[in-house]
Write a protein that holds these residues in place. Structure first.
Motif, PDB file in Angstrom:
ATOM      1  N   UNK A  40       0.815  -1.217   0.000  1.00  0.00           N
ATOM      2  CA  UNK A  40       0.000   0.000   0.000  1.00  0.00           C
ATOM      3  C   UNK A  40       0.850   1.269   0.000  1.00  0.00           C
ATOM      4  N   UNK A  41       2.138   1.134   0.288  1.00  0.00           N
ATOM      5  CA  UNK A  41       3.022   2.298   0.393  1.00  0.00           C
ATOM      6  C   UNK A  41       3.277   2.885  -0.990  1.00  0.00           C
ATOM      7  N   UNK A  42       3.209   4.209  -1.077  1.00  0.00           N
ATOM      8  CA  UNK A  42       3.547   4.894  -2.327  1.00  0.00           C
ATOM      9  C   UNK A  42       4.993   5.344  -2.196  1.00  0.00           C
ATOM     10  N   UNK A  43       5.888   4.675  -2.898  1.00  0.00           N
ATOM     11  CA  UNK A  43       7.301   4.965  -2.805  1.00  0.00           C
ATOM     12  C   UNK A  43       7.640   6.150  -3.692  1.00  0.00           C
ATOM     13  N   UNK A  44       8.556   7.026  -3.246  1.00  0.00           N
ATOM     14  CA  UNK A  44       8.922   8.189  -4.056  1.00  0.00           C
ATOM     15  C   UNK A  44       9.766   7.777  -5.260  1.00  0.00           C
ATOM     16  N   UNK A  45       9.685   8.603  -6.295  1.00  0.00           N
ATOM     17  CA  UNK A  45      10.524   8.350  -7.463  1.00  0.00           C
ATOM     18  C   UNK A  45      11.956   8.754  -7.130  1.00  0.00           C
ATOM     19  N   UNK A  46      12.900   8.382  -7.980  1.00  0.00           N
ATOM     20  CA  UNK A  46      14.298   8.737  -7.753  1.00  0.00           C
ATOM     21  C   UNK A  46      14.470  10.252  -7.730  1.00  0.00           C
ATOM     22  N   UNK A  47      13.768  10.964  -8.624  1.00  0.00           N
ATOM     23  CA  UNK A  47      13.871  12.417  -8.682  1.00  0.00           C
ATOM     24  C   UNK A  47      13.351  13.049  -7.386  1.00  0.00           C
ATOM     25  N   UNK A  48      12.228  12.569  -6.877  1.00  0.00           N
ATOM     26  CA  UNK A  48      11.698  13.084  -5.613  1.00  0.00           C
ATOM     27  C   UNK A  48      12.659  12.815  -4.469  1.00  0.00           C
ATOM     28  N   UNK A  49      13.210  11.618  -4.441  1.00  0.00           N
ATOM     29  CA  UNK A  49      14.127  11.234  -3.371  1.00  0.00           C
ATOM     30  C   UNK A  49      15.361  12.130  -3.372  1.00  0.00           C
ATOM     31  N   UNK A  50      15.936  12.363  -4.542  1.00  0.00           N
ATOM     32  CA  UNK A  50      17.134  13.196  -4.633  1.00  0.00           C
ATOM     33  C   UNK A  50      16.813  14.634  -4.261  1.00  0.00           C
ATOM     34  N   UNK A  51      15.740  15.197  -4.808  1.00  0.00           N
ATOM     35  CA  UNK A  51      15.438  16.603  -4.542  1.00  0.00           C
ATOM     36  C   UNK A  51      15.084  16.835  -3.072  1.00  0.00           C
TER      37      UNK A  51
END
Length: 83
Positions: free
Chosen positions: A41-52
């Motif tokens: 159910x978890x919405x994992x962040x994208x790589x771009x979101x994680x880096x920013x």
């Protein structure tokens, strides 16, 4: 007028206790199954979101540390002037 029966607080019934067969022990497979269902159910962040967002956190921590350092030096200087 409301009946006295309506305004009476009804007593809560005690919760039924589980029998020894229903809740005895820890079931590892059920736990892992439930954990997997919750992680799905978890919405994992994208790589771009994680880096920013990581950069934003590091920037804010750095700015906060610099501000604390400057205030510490300011108060140290003031203390030296007074004492």
């Amino acid at each position: 007028m409301a009946d006295k029966e309506d305004t009476k607080v009804k007593e809560a019934k005690p919760a039924e206790t589980k029998t020894s067969e229903e809740g005895s022990g820890f079931n590892a497979s059920e736990f892992l199954k439930g954990t997997k269902e919750e992680l799905d159910k978890v919405v994992w962040p994208s790589r771009q979101q994680l880096v920013s967002e990581s950069i934003a956190v590091l920037l804010m921590v750095t700015i906060s540390a610099v501000i604390v350092y400057l205030f510490d030096n300011l108060f140290s200087w003031i203390a030296q002037q007074v004492f």
